[in-house]
Scaffold this motif. Structure first.
Motif, PDB file in Angstrom:
ATOM      1  N   SER A  24      50.958 -43.076  -3.301  1.00  8.41           N
ATOM      2  CA  SER A  24      50.981 -44.073  -4.380  1.00  8.41           C
ATOM      3  C   SER A  24      50.578 -43.463  -5.718  1.00  8.41           C
ATOM      4  O   SER A  24      50.851 -44.040  -6.771  1.00  8.41           O
ATOM      5  N   ARG A  25      49.938 -42.277  -5.665  1.00  9.06           N
ATOM      6  CA  ARG A  25      49.462 -41.650  -6.902  1.00  9.06           C
ATOM      7  C   ARG A  25      50.033 -40.232  -7.013  1.00  9.06           C
ATOM      8  O   ARG A  25      49.397 -39.252  -6.662  1.00  9.06           O
ATOM      9  N   VAL A  26      51.286 -40.150  -7.472  1.00  9.18           N
ATOM     10  CA  VAL A  26      51.904 -38.851  -7.755  1.00  9.18           C
ATOM     11  C   VAL A  26      51.693 -38.567  -9.236  1.00  9.18           C
ATOM     12  O   VAL A  26      52.191 -39.296 -10.091  1.00  9.18           O
ATOM     13  N   VAL A  27      50.953 -37.504  -9.543  1.00 11.55           N
ATOM     14  CA  VAL A  27      50.586 -37.220 -10.932  1.00 11.55           C
ATOM     15  C   VAL A  27      51.446 -36.127 -11.555  1.00 11.55           C
ATOM     16  O   VAL A  27      51.389 -35.901 -12.764  1.00 11.55           O
ATOM     17  N   PHE A  28      52.223 -35.434 -10.720  1.00  9.63           N
ATOM     18  CA  PHE A  28      53.106 -34.387 -11.234  1.00  9.63           C
ATOM     19  C   PHE A  28      54.301 -34.269 -10.299  1.00  9.63           C
ATOM     20  O   PHE A  28      54.138 -34.228  -9.085  1.00  9.63           O
ATOM     21  N   ARG A  29      55.499 -34.224 -10.888  1.00  7.01           N
ATOM     22  CA  ARG A  29      56.716 -34.038 -10.101  1.00  7.01           C
ATOM     23  C   ARG A  29      57.514 -32.862 -10.656  1.00  7.01           C
ATOM     24  O   ARG A  29      57.516 -32.617 -11.867  1.00  7.01           O
ATOM     25  N   SER A  30      58.194 -32.156  -9.763  1.00  4.71           N
ATOM     26  CA  SER A  30      59.065 -31.071 -10.202  1.00  4.71           C
ATOM     27  C   SER A  30      60.159 -30.861  -9.166  1.00  4.71           C
ATOM     28  O   SER A  30      59.947 -31.042  -7.965  1.00  4.71           O
ATOM     29  N   SER A  31      61.336 -30.471  -9.640  1.00  3.83           N
ATOM     30  CA  SER A  31      62.421 -30.112  -8.734  1.00  3.83           C
ATOM     31  C   SER A  31      62.215 -28.719  -8.161  1.00  3.83           C
ATOM     32  O   SER A  31      62.939 -28.296  -7.266  1.00  3.83           O
ATOM     33  N   SER A  32      61.217 -28.000  -8.681  1.00  7.32           N
ATOM     34  CA  SER A  32      60.930 -26.624  -8.256  1.00  7.32           C
ATOM     35  C   SER A  32      59.723 -26.579  -7.320  1.00  7.32           C
ATOM     36  O   SER A  32      58.638 -27.037  -7.684  1.00  7.32           O
ATOM     37  N   MET A  33      59.904 -26.008  -6.131  1.00  5.38           N
ATOM     38  CA  MET A  33      58.784 -25.851  -5.222  1.00  5.38           C
ATOM     39  C   MET A  33      57.773 -24.851  -5.770  1.00  5.38           C
ATOM     40  O   MET A  33      56.564 -25.002  -5.576  1.00  5.38           O
ATOM     41  N   VAL A  34      58.238 -23.842  -6.470  1.00  8.81           N
ATOM     42  CA  VAL A  34      57.340 -22.852  -7.070  1.00  8.81           C
ATOM     43  C   VAL A  34      56.462 -23.520  -8.129  1.00  8.81           C
ATOM     44  O   VAL A  34      55.259 -23.261  -8.219  1.00  8.81           O
ATOM     45  N   ALA A  35      57.052 -24.399  -8.930  1.00 11.54           N
ATOM     46  CA  ALA A  35      56.274 -25.122  -9.947  1.00 11.54           C
ATOM     47  C   ALA A  35      55.249 -26.036  -9.285  1.00 11.54           C
ATOM     48  O   ALA A  35      54.101 -26.132  -9.753  1.00 11.54           O
ATOM     49  N   GLN A  36      55.627 -26.715  -8.202  1.00  7.99           N
ATOM     50  CA  GLN A  36      54.678 -27.555  -7.479  1.00  7.99           C
ATOM     51  C   GLN A  36      53.503 -26.725  -6.955  1.00  7.99           C
ATOM     52  O   GLN A  36      52.338 -27.113  -7.065  1.00  7.99           O
ATOM     53  N   HIS A  37      53.835 -25.586  -6.373  1.00  5.56           N
ATOM     54  CA  HIS A  37      52.829 -24.670  -5.841  1.00  5.56           C
ATOM     55  C   HIS A  37      51.818 -24.294  -6.930  1.00  5.56           C
ATOM     56  O   HIS A  37      50.601 -24.402  -6.736  1.00  5.56           O
ATOM     57  N   ASN A  38      52.325 -23.867  -8.077  1.00  3.44           N
ATOM     58  CA  ASN A  38      51.437 -23.404  -9.140  1.00  3.44           C
ATOM     59  C   ASN A  38      50.665 -24.550  -9.789  1.00  3.44           C
ATOM     60  O   ASN A  38      49.511 -24.362 -10.207  1.00  3.44           O
ATOM     61  N   ALA A  39      51.267 -25.729  -9.868  1.00  3.39           N
ATOM     62  CA  ALA A  39      50.560 -26.871 -10.421  1.00  3.39           C
ATOM     63  C   ALA A  39      49.389 -27.261  -9.526  1.00  3.39           C
ATOM     64  O   ALA A  39      48.275 -27.534  -9.999  1.00  3.39           O
ATOM     65  N   ALA A  40      49.634 -27.289  -8.214  1.00  2.00           N
ATOM     66  CA  ALA A  40      48.553 -27.616  -7.277  1.00  2.00           C
ATOM     67  C   ALA A  40      47.467 -26.550  -7.315  1.00  2.00           C
ATOM     68  O   ALA A  40      46.271 -26.855  -7.262  1.00  2.00           O
ATOM     69  N   ALA A  41      47.880 -25.282  -7.413  1.00  2.00           N
ATOM     70  CA  ALA A  41      46.901 -24.195  -7.470  1.00  2.00           C
ATOM     71  C   ALA A  41      46.028 -24.285  -8.718  1.00  2.00           C
ATOM     72  O   ALA A  41      44.879 -23.836  -8.726  1.00  2.00           O
ATOM     73  N   ALA A  42      46.572 -24.892  -9.768  1.00  2.00           N
ATOM     74  CA  ALA A  42      45.808 -25.063 -11.018  1.00  2.00           C
ATOM     75  C   ALA A  42      44.924 -26.300 -10.981  1.00  2.00           C
ATOM     76  O   ALA A  42      44.172 -26.544 -11.934  1.00  2.00           O
ATOM     77  N   GLY A  43      45.017 -27.094  -9.913  1.00  2.00           N
ATOM     78  CA  GLY A  43      44.120 -28.234  -9.766  1.00  2.00           C
ATOM     79  C   GLY A  43      44.710 -29.582 -10.094  1.00  2.00           C
ATOM     80  O   GLY A  43      43.982 -30.577 -10.186  1.00  2.00           O
ATOM     81  N   VAL A  44      46.032 -29.658 -10.264  1.00  2.00           N
ATOM     82  CA  VAL A  44      46.643 -30.933 -10.659  1.00  2.00           C
ATOM     83  C   VAL A  44      46.528 -31.976  -9.555  1.00  2.00           C
ATOM     84  O   VAL A  44      46.234 -33.138  -9.802  1.00  2.00           O
ATOM     85  N   GLY A  45      46.796 -31.570  -8.318  1.00  2.00           N
ATOM     86  CA  GLY A  45      46.757 -32.520  -7.219  1.00  2.00           C
ATOM     87  C   GLY A  45      47.009 -31.834  -5.900  1.00  2.00           C
ATOM     88  O   GLY A  45      47.151 -30.603  -5.833  1.00  2.00           O
ATOM     89  N   MET A  46      47.079 -32.612  -4.835  1.00  2.00           N
ATOM     90  CA  MET A  46      47.401 -32.084  -3.509  1.00  2.00           C
ATOM     91  C   MET A  46      48.906 -31.900  -3.379  1.00  2.00           C
ATOM     92  O   MET A  46      49.685 -32.596  -4.026  1.00  2.00           O
ATOM     93  N   VAL A  47      49.310 -30.971  -2.479  1.00  2.00           N
ATOM     94  CA  VAL A  47      50.728 -30.704  -2.292  1.00  2.00           C
ATOM     95  C   VAL A  47      50.989 -30.286  -0.850  1.00  2.00           C
ATOM     96  O   VAL A  47      50.132 -29.659  -0.213  1.00  2.00           O
TER      97      VAL A  47
END
Length: 304
Positions: free
Chosen positions: A216-239
């Motif tokens: 219910s709480r998606v704070v970041f979306r991307s069509s790129s799995m690499v971008a998702q990986h790096n966003a989560a690694a930076a602390g944005v959210g769970m992935v």
């Protein structure tokens, strides 16, 4: 009855136009002018004394006669490639370009790092690794081999499941310090997530987070799995990520190890006309071998 009077080389232009459906893309693939493609196909129609395409707003569509010719022309093309590779010069080892189509994550994190092994085994083969969010058409010869999470179907395609991989839930220490570490799947309701852009998902198998929950709480979306990986690694959210991409990243920690585990298949597909070309056979065998040998790693049981 005499043989039809046509130029065999016109078949190359006919095949590409049949695959692309439009003059400009066909011309681009052939590195020719679109008027040349049109002229050569028209000459082929005159030589065979039949209409090969219906031309309309949606491009060029094969007629019944065109479809019959297409089947013969593909067989001729396959034989010509085999002659060039296996007879001309009697090559002692596989050589040439092989285009492998796959998804960004497995291409970047798993296949690319293993290319030196292939290079050592087959130094005369050059891999062209292309990554897309959608399945690449092998029927249109956009690639030679596909490595995908979904089984491909189509005329004269050979597709087989060659392995599986595991996905787990990951988060950065910063995120867990901020939001707390969940103890149960139910606790995930209060957490923030990184996910795909839903309306840009063309392969349903990558909606893997939905195997666990619909957040219910998606704070970041991307069509790129690499971008998702790096966003989560930076602390944005769970992935939710494949373990082959995240397990060795010190910026991420696995969460709910005993409760969250998602599996996906790995499918290898090629066109049956290419199955006997030595360079494609070599790459296919290599891919099957490494994926089979790496199953413990791909399924999160060991490090590579």
């Amino acid at each position: 009855m005499g043989l039809p009077q046509f130029d065999w080389s016109d078949l190359v232009f006919f095949l590409e136009l049949a695959r692309q459906g439009r003059l400009v893309p066909a011309a681009k693939r052939l590195r020719a002018d679109h008027t040349t493609v049109s002229r050569r196909v028209a000459e082929l129609e005159r030589g065979l004394n039949c209409k090969l395409f219906d031309r309309g707003a949606n491009g060029f569509v094969l007629t019944d006669a065109g479809q019959k010719l297409f089947n013969y022309a593909e067989a001729i093309e396959s034989s010509a490639l085999a002659i060039e590779e296996n007879v001309a010069g009697v090559a002692s080892e596989p050589t040439g370009d092989v285009r492998v189509a796959t998804m960004e994550g497995i291409g970047s994190f798993y296949l690319a790092p293993r290319m030196p092994i292939l290079r050592k085994l087959f130094p005369e083969i050059r891999i062209e690794l292309m990554t897309e969010r959608h399945l690449i058409s092998l029927t249109k010869r956009e690639a030679d081999i596909s490595v995908s999470f979904a089984q491909m179907s189509g005329p004269r395609l050979i597709s087989e499941e060659v392995g599986t991989f595991q996905l787990r839930l990951y988060a950065s220490p910063q995120y867990l310090n901020r939001m707390g570490e969940p103890g149960t799947i139910e606790d995930l309701d209060r957490h923030e997530f990184v996910d795909y852009i839903d309306d840009l998902v063309s392969i349903s198998q990558v909606r893997w987070l939905h195997d666990v929950l619909v957040p219910s709480r998606v704070v970041f979306r991307s069509s790129s799995m690499v971008a998702q990986h790096n966003a989560a690694a930076a602390g944005v959210g769970m992935v939710l990520l494949p373990s082959f991409s995240a397990a060795k990243d010190a910026r991420l920690r696995s969460v709910l190890i005993d409760q969250v585990s998602v599996m996906r298949s790995i499918w290898l597909t090629l066109h049956e006309d290419h199955q006997y070309l030595s360079r494609i056979k070599a790459v296919k065998s290599f891919l099957k071998k490494i994926i089979s040998e790496d199953q413990p790693f791909l399924n999160g049981l060991t490090n590579p």
